[in-house]
Scaffold this motif. Structure first.
Motif, PDB file in Angstrom:
ATOM      1  N   GLU A  25       0.839  -1.204   0.000  1.00 36.80           N
ATOM      2  CA  GLU A  25       0.000   0.000   0.000  1.00 36.80           C
ATOM      3  C   GLU A  25       0.873   1.253   0.000  1.00 36.80           C
ATOM      4  OE1 GLU A  25      -2.349  -0.586   3.507  1.00 36.80           O
ATOM      5  OE2 GLU A  25      -3.922  -1.678   2.421  1.00 36.80           O
ATOM      6  N   TYR A  26       1.922   1.250   0.802  1.00 39.60           N
ATOM      7  CA  TYR A  26       2.848   2.388   0.865  1.00 39.60           C
ATOM      8  C   TYR A  26       3.488   2.634  -0.500  1.00 39.60           C
ATOM      9  CZ  TYR A  26       6.774   5.338   2.233  1.00 39.60           C
ATOM     10  OH  TYR A  26       7.679   6.356   2.322  1.00 39.60           O
ATOM     11  N   VAL A  27       3.937   1.572  -1.141  1.00 37.98           N
ATOM     12  CA  VAL A  27       4.553   1.692  -2.465  1.00 37.98           C
ATOM     13  C   VAL A  27       3.563   2.329  -3.440  1.00 37.98           C
ATOM     14  CG1 VAL A  27       5.388   0.362  -4.449  1.00 37.98           C
ATOM     15  CG2 VAL A  27       6.202  -0.190  -2.155  1.00 37.98           C
ATOM     16  N   SER A  28       2.319   1.891  -3.398  1.00 37.66           N
ATOM     17  CA  SER A  28       1.286   2.417  -4.293  1.00 37.66           C
ATOM     18  C   SER A  28       0.976   3.883  -4.002  1.00 37.66           C
ATOM     19  CB  SER A  28       0.025   1.568  -4.165  1.00 37.66           C
ATOM     20  OG  SER A  28      -1.010   2.084  -4.947  1.00 37.66           O
ATOM     21  N   ILE A  29       0.766   4.200  -2.740  1.00 32.10           N
ATOM     22  CA  ILE A  29       0.415   5.574  -2.353  1.00 32.10           C
ATOM     23  C   ILE A  29       1.532   6.548  -2.710  1.00 32.10           C
ATOM     24  CG2 ILE A  29       0.057   7.081  -0.337  1.00 32.10           C
ATOM     25  CD1 ILE A  29      -1.499   4.657   0.897  1.00 32.10           C
ATOM     26  N   GLU A  30       2.764   6.145  -2.444  1.00 28.72           N
ATOM     27  CA  GLU A  30       3.922   7.019  -2.695  1.00 28.72           C
ATOM     28  C   GLU A  30       4.403   6.953  -4.143  1.00 28.72           C
ATOM     29  OE1 GLU A  30       5.221   9.215  -0.497  1.00 28.72           O
ATOM     30  OE2 GLU A  30       3.624   8.615   0.887  1.00 28.72           O
ATOM     31  N   LYS A  31       3.775   6.088  -4.949  1.00 25.23           N
ATOM     32  CA  LYS A  31       4.136   5.915  -6.365  1.00 25.23           C
ATOM     33  C   LYS A  31       5.625   5.604  -6.532  1.00 25.23           C
ATOM     34  CE  LYS A  31       0.398   8.850  -8.074  1.00 25.23           C
ATOM     35  NZ  LYS A  31      -0.358   8.974  -6.857  1.00 25.23           N
ATOM     36  N   LEU A  32       6.096   4.641  -5.749  1.00 24.08           N
ATOM     37  CA  LEU A  32       7.501   4.239  -5.785  1.00 24.08           C
ATOM     38  C   LEU A  32       7.714   3.158  -6.836  1.00 24.08           C
ATOM     39  CD1 LEU A  32       8.116   4.003  -1.940  1.00 24.08           C
ATOM     40  CD2 LEU A  32       8.703   5.893  -3.469  1.00 24.08           C
ATOM     41  N   ASN A  33       8.899   3.118  -7.374  1.00 29.14           N
ATOM     42  CA  ASN A  33       9.261   2.103  -8.358  1.00 29.14           C
ATOM     43  C   ASN A  33       9.913   0.932  -7.615  1.00 29.14           C
ATOM     44  OD1 ASN A  33       9.720   0.805 -10.779  1.00 29.14           O
ATOM     45  ND2 ASN A  33      11.619   1.912 -11.182  1.00 29.14           N
ATOM     46  N   ILE A  34       9.094   0.225  -6.846  1.00 35.50           N
ATOM     47  CA  ILE A  34       9.575  -0.917  -6.060  1.00 35.50           C
ATOM     48  C   ILE A  34       8.763  -2.133  -6.461  1.00 35.50           C
ATOM     49  CG2 ILE A  34       9.707  -1.886  -3.728  1.00 35.50           C
ATOM     50  CD1 ILE A  34      10.260   0.948  -2.722  1.00 35.50           C
ATOM     51  N   ASP A  35       9.468  -3.168  -6.892  1.00 31.93           N
ATOM     52  CA  ASP A  35       8.800  -4.381  -7.371  1.00 31.93           C
ATOM     53  C   ASP A  35       8.848  -5.526  -6.374  1.00 31.93           C
ATOM     54  OD1 ASP A  35       8.422  -3.047  -9.790  1.00 31.93           O
ATOM     55  OD2 ASP A  35      10.279  -3.831 -10.628  1.00 31.93           O
ATOM     56  N   ILE A  36       9.802  -5.472  -5.433  1.00 30.68           N
ATOM     57  CA  ILE A  36      10.027  -6.625  -4.577  1.00 30.68           C
ATOM     58  C   ILE A  36       9.624  -6.318  -3.143  1.00 30.68           C
ATOM     59  CG2 ILE A  36      11.726  -8.314  -3.775  1.00 30.68           C
ATOM     60  CD1 ILE A  36      13.415  -7.580  -6.256  1.00 30.68           C
ATOM     61  N   THR A  37       8.538  -6.943  -2.722  1.00 29.63           N
ATOM     62  CA  THR A  37       8.120  -6.939  -1.322  1.00 29.63           C
ATOM     63  C   THR A  37       7.671  -8.363  -1.031  1.00 29.63           C
ATOM     64  OG1 THR A  37       5.826  -6.383  -1.848  1.00 29.63           O
ATOM     65  CG2 THR A  37       7.288  -4.537  -1.346  1.00 29.63           C
ATOM     66  N   GLY A  38       7.630  -8.720   0.232  1.00 36.65           N
ATOM     67  CA  GLY A  38       7.166 -10.065   0.545  1.00 36.65           C
ATOM     68  C   GLY A  38       7.400 -10.419   1.987  1.00 36.65           C
ATOM     69  N   PHE A  39       7.272 -11.710   2.252  1.00 37.52           N
ATOM     70  CA  PHE A  39       7.493 -12.216   3.600  1.00 37.52           C
ATOM     71  C   PHE A  39       8.156 -13.581   3.489  1.00 37.52           C
ATOM     72  CE2 PHE A  39       3.301 -13.505   2.269  1.00 37.52           C
ATOM     73  CZ  PHE A  39       3.243 -14.844   2.626  1.00 37.52           C
ATOM     74  N   GLU A  40       8.847 -13.967   4.554  1.00 38.28           N
ATOM     75  CA  GLU A  40       9.538 -15.258   4.612  1.00 38.28           C
ATOM     76  C   GLU A  40       9.390 -15.825   6.013  1.00 38.28           C
ATOM     77  OE1 GLU A  40      13.690 -14.836   3.639  1.00 38.28           O
ATOM     78  OE2 GLU A  40      13.249 -13.730   1.806  1.00 38.28           O
ATOM     79  N   VAL A  41       9.313 -17.135   6.099  1.00 44.57           N
ATOM     80  CA  VAL A  41       9.311 -17.827   7.377  1.00 44.57           C
ATOM     81  C   VAL A  41      10.747 -18.241   7.673  1.00 44.57           C
ATOM     82  CG1 VAL A  41       8.496 -19.842   8.629  1.00 44.57           C
ATOM     83  CG2 VAL A  41       6.979 -18.671   7.033  1.00 44.57           C
ATOM     84  N   LEU A  42      11.277 -17.830   8.813  1.00 48.53           N
ATOM     85  CA  LEU A  42      12.628 -18.210   9.199  1.00 48.53           C
ATOM     86  C   LEU A  42      12.620 -19.385  10.170  1.00 48.53           C
ATOM     87  CD1 LEU A  42      14.265 -14.685   9.534  1.00 48.53           C
ATOM     88  CD2 LEU A  42      14.110 -16.155   7.531  1.00 48.53           C
ATOM     89  N   SER A  43      11.563 -19.483  10.962  1.00 48.05           N
ATOM     90  CA  SER A  43      11.345 -20.631  11.848  1.00 48.05           C
ATOM     91  C   SER A  43       9.879 -20.608  12.248  1.00 48.05           C
ATOM     92  CB  SER A  43      12.251 -20.558  13.087  1.00 48.05           C
ATOM     93  OG  SER A  43      11.769 -19.589  13.992  1.00 48.05           O
ATOM     94  N   ASP A  44       9.459 -21.563  13.062  1.00 52.90           N
ATOM     95  CA  ASP A  44       8.049 -21.584  13.453  1.00 52.90           C
ATOM     96  C   ASP A  44       7.670 -20.413  14.357  1.00 52.90           C
ATOM     97  OD1 ASP A  44       9.520 -22.591  15.568  1.00 52.90           O
ATOM     98  OD2 ASP A  44       8.060 -24.120  16.097  1.00 52.90           O
ATOM     99  N   MET A  45       8.657 -19.703  14.874  1.00 53.64           N
ATOM    100  CA  MET A  45       8.388 -18.569  15.760  1.00 53.64           C
ATOM    101  C   MET A  45       9.018 -17.266  15.258  1.00 53.64           C
ATOM    102  SD  MET A  45       6.550 -19.717  18.299  1.00 53.64           S
ATOM    103  CE  MET A  45       6.825 -18.939  19.877  1.00 53.64           C
ATOM    104  N   HIS A  46       9.469 -17.235  13.994  1.00 48.36           N
ATOM    105  CA  HIS A  46      10.128 -16.037  13.464  1.00 48.36           C
ATOM    106  C   HIS A  46       9.829 -15.918  11.975  1.00 48.36           C
ATOM    107  CE1 HIS A  46      14.150 -13.670  12.811  1.00 48.36           C
ATOM    108  NE2 HIS A  46      13.102 -12.878  12.751  1.00 48.36           N
ATOM    109  N   ALA A  47       9.235 -14.797  11.594  1.00 52.68           N
ATOM    110  CA  ALA A  47       8.977 -14.502  10.184  1.00 52.68           C
ATOM    111  C   ALA A  47       9.364 -13.051   9.932  1.00 52.68           C
ATOM    112  CB  ALA A  47       7.510 -14.727   9.847  1.00 52.68           C
ATOM    113  N   ILE A  48       9.605 -12.741   8.669  1.00 52.58           N
ATOM    114  CA  ILE A  48       9.963 -11.371   8.309  1.00 52.58           C
ATOM    115  C   ILE A  48       9.071 -10.878   7.173  1.00 52.58           C
ATOM    116  CG2 ILE A  48      12.376 -11.619   9.036  1.00 52.58           C
ATOM    117  CD1 ILE A  48      13.098 -11.782   5.992  1.00 52.58           C
ATOM    118  N   ALA A  49       8.895  -9.574   7.143  1.00 51.74           N
ATOM    119  CA  ALA A  49       8.345  -8.881   5.982  1.00 51.74           C
ATOM    120  C   ALA A  49       9.517  -8.074   5.433  1.00 51.74           C
ATOM    121  CB  ALA A  49       7.198  -7.966   6.373  1.00 51.74           C
ATOM    122  N   PHE A  50       9.557  -7.877   4.120  1.00 47.25           N
ATOM    123  CA  PHE A  50      10.684  -7.151   3.547  1.00 47.25           C
ATOM    124  C   PHE A  50      10.283  -6.353   2.324  1.00 47.25           C
ATOM    125  CE2 PHE A  50      10.642 -11.270   1.484  1.00 47.25           C
ATOM    126  CZ  PHE A  50      10.817 -10.945   0.145  1.00 47.25           C
TER     127      PHE A  50
END
Length: 78
Positions: free
Chosen positions: A28-53
């Motif tokens: 949503e931020y990328v869209s609102i700010e009209k940024l040229n960013i193609d890569i966003t997502g999330f990853e599971v690092l363990s059953d108790m740790h995940a990231i957004a990037f």
């Protein structure tokens, strides 16, 4: 041009759901700010740790970092 991966860490039993939800807000931020960013997502690092990037060009990092306050960052390698 170097690319940086801005990272938000989430821990605990709901880490994955929280990271998934945070990714929605990053897009949503990328869209609102009209940024040229193609890569966003999330990853599971363990059953108790995940990231957004988000991957940004190094030259564009500072205002995005200051606005979104990621927990950490690293060089992005495809």
């Amino acid at each position: 041009m170097r690319k940086l991966k801005l990272i938000w860490d989430f821990r605990g039993p709901n880490a994955l759901k929280t990271a998934e939800h945070h990714t929605i807000h990053l897009k949503e931020y990328v869209s609102i700010e009209k940024l040229n960013i193609d890569i966003t997502g999330f990853e599971v690092l363990s059953d108790m740790h995940a990231i957004a990037f988000m991957v940004v060009d190094e030259q564009d990092m500072k205002p995005i970092r200051d606005a979104l306050k990621p927990h950490r960052g690293q060089l992005y390698q495809e």
